[in-house]
Write a protein that holds these residues in place. Structure first.
Motif, PDB file in Angstrom:
ATOM      1  N   LEU A  20       0.910  -1.166  -0.151  1.00 27.96           N
ATOM      2  CA  LEU A  20       0.026  -0.121  -0.070  1.00 27.96           C
ATOM      3  C   LEU A  20       0.845   1.264  -0.220  1.00 27.96           C
ATOM      4  O   LEU A  20       0.848   1.843   1.033  1.00 27.96           O
ATOM      5  N   GLN A  22       0.983   4.068  -0.962  1.00 22.53           N
ATOM      6  CA  GLN A  22       0.359   5.581  -0.642  1.00 22.53           C
ATOM      7  C   GLN A  22       0.238   5.723   0.740  1.00 22.53           C
ATOM      8  O   GLN A  22       0.172   6.877   0.950  1.00 22.53           O
ATOM      9  N   ILE A  23       0.522   4.865   1.416  1.00 22.39           N
ATOM     10  CA  ILE A  23       0.609   5.123   2.843  1.00 22.39           C
ATOM     11  C   ILE A  23       2.252   5.065   3.063  1.00 22.39           C
ATOM     12  O   ILE A  23       2.811   3.918   2.839  1.00 22.39           O
ATOM     13  N   GLN A  60      -2.147  -4.920   6.433  1.00 24.48           N
ATOM     14  CA  GLN A  60      -2.049  -4.373   5.227  1.00 24.48           C
ATOM     15  C   GLN A  60      -3.222  -4.805   4.488  1.00 24.48           C
ATOM     16  O   GLN A  60      -3.697  -4.022   3.540  1.00 24.48           O
ATOM     17  N   ALA A  63      -6.259  -2.564   5.434  1.00 26.52           N
ATOM     18  CA  ALA A  63      -5.970  -1.266   4.875  1.00 26.52           C
ATOM     19  C   ALA A  63      -6.249  -1.178   3.194  1.00 26.52           C
ATOM     20  O   ALA A  63      -6.882  -0.174   2.735  1.00 26.52           O
ATOM     21  N   ARG A  64      -5.685  -2.117   2.714  1.00 23.78           N
ATOM     22  CA  ARG A  64      -5.984  -2.286   1.165  1.00 23.78           C
ATOM     23  C   ARG A  64      -7.591  -2.188   0.954  1.00 23.78           C
ATOM     24  O   ARG A  64      -8.157  -1.630  -0.067  1.00 23.78           O
ATOM     25  N   PHE A  67      -9.282   1.095   1.102  1.00 25.81           N
ATOM     26  CA  PHE A  67      -9.068   1.795   0.047  1.00 25.81           C
ATOM     27  C   PHE A  67     -10.064   1.307  -1.215  1.00 25.81           C
ATOM     28  O   PHE A  67     -10.551   1.865  -1.840  1.00 25.81           O
ATOM     29  N   VAL A  88      -3.870   0.646   9.700  1.00 24.76           N
ATOM     30  CA  VAL A  88      -5.531   0.629   9.328  1.00 24.76           C
ATOM     31  C   VAL A  88      -6.357   2.080   9.624  1.00 24.76           C
ATOM     32  O   VAL A  88      -7.167   2.338   8.920  1.00 24.76           O
ATOM     33  N   ALA A  91      -5.402   4.490   6.879  1.00 26.06           N
ATOM     34  CA  ALA A  91      -6.356   4.282   5.584  1.00 26.06           C
ATOM     35  C   ALA A  91      -7.717   4.682   5.809  1.00 26.06           C
ATOM     36  O   ALA A  91      -8.268   5.406   5.137  1.00 26.06           O
ATOM     37  N   ASN A  95      -9.724   7.680   3.796  1.00 31.61           N
ATOM     38  CA  ASN A  95     -10.822   7.442   3.001  1.00 31.61           C
ATOM     39  C   ASN A  95     -12.284   7.952   3.706  1.00 31.61           C
ATOM     40  O   ASN A  95     -13.208   7.241   3.414  1.00 31.61           O
ATOM     41  N   ASN A 120       1.327  11.014   7.110  1.00 33.95           N
ATOM     42  CA  ASN A 120       0.311  10.938   6.098  1.00 33.95           C
ATOM     43  C   ASN A 120      -0.699  12.084   6.123  1.00 33.95           C
ATOM     44  O   ASN A 120      -1.747  11.793   5.456  1.00 33.95           O
TER      45      ASN A 120
END
Length: 215
Positions: A20, A22-23, A60, A63-64, A67, A88, A91, A95, A120
């Motif tokens: 992931l 983007q984090i 992970q 968290a994905r 997204f 998490v 994330a 979102n 982040n």
């Protein structure tokens, strides 16, 4: 707080999450040096190992999934239980969660979560201590990654999560098919091949699933 912040900055570095990117999180490159660095604290203060320094496969995956399905957290109050690094929770905040509470028993996790939130650009609230024997916070969604390492802890976590479900929360769990995670009472919503650190998992790529708790 300053001492812990200095320790985390010295023993980890900002790195993208393997599955992931983007984090970004403060992560350890190697497992053993950090465990040795914290050994004195572990003995003196009975602290947990530094789980906050790694992006674990179950977290992970969860968290994905957040997204992929942002509607499960968007405009909702979220709890990231046993948050570790706060992955998490971050994330969820990215979102559209209305608010995010991160919880962990590790004294260093609070600092790690604050530092990672800063990396982040999100706002997280941290609640310290063991929530498992207490009331479920006033949230609408509970997210929990990597909770099935040991049998007694898994049982305690599942008891809390069932209470949250009865209270009206939606409960989502990320798990890399560990021995103590029960399929009963859950429906699988997604499966991912997660890139991870082979020093902390048993392979460089580990399958992990996201589960929704059902009545």
């Amino acid at each position: 707080m300053t001492e812990k912040r200095d320790f985390i900055a010295a023993s980890t570095r900002p790195l993208p999450v393997p599955s992931l990117p983007q984090i970004t999180l403060y992560q350890a490159d190697e497992v053993t040096p950090l465990w040795l660095l914290t050994e004195a604290d572990l003995v003196r203060e009975r602290l947990a190992p530094p789980f906050w320094a790694f992006a674990w496969s179950g977290g992970q995956a969860l968290a994905r999934y957040v997204f992929d399905r942002p509607e499960i957290v968007s405009e909702r109050r979220v709890l990231d239980l046993a948050c570790g690094s706060g992955l998490v929770g971050i994330a969820a905040a990215l979102n559209g969660a209305q608010s995010v509470i991160c919880n962990d028993i590790d004294a260093y996790a609070e600092t790690a979560v604050a530092m990672n939130a800063g990396l982040n650009g999100v706002d997280l609230t941290f609640t310290a201590g063991n929530l498992l024997d207490g009331d479920v916070p006033e949230v609408e969604v509970v997210l929990a990654g990597d909770i099935a390492y040991e049998k007694p802890m898994t049982a305690a976590m599942l008891t809390f999560l069932r209470r949250a479900l009865v209270q009206g929360c939606e409960v989502w769990v990320g798990d890399p098919h560990r021995t103590y995670f029960p399929a009963e009472g859950f429906e699988r919503c997604a499966r991912y091949d997660i890139a991870t650190n082979p020093d902390i998992e048993d392979s460089a790529v580990k399958p992990a699933s996201v589960w929704r708790m059902i009545p």
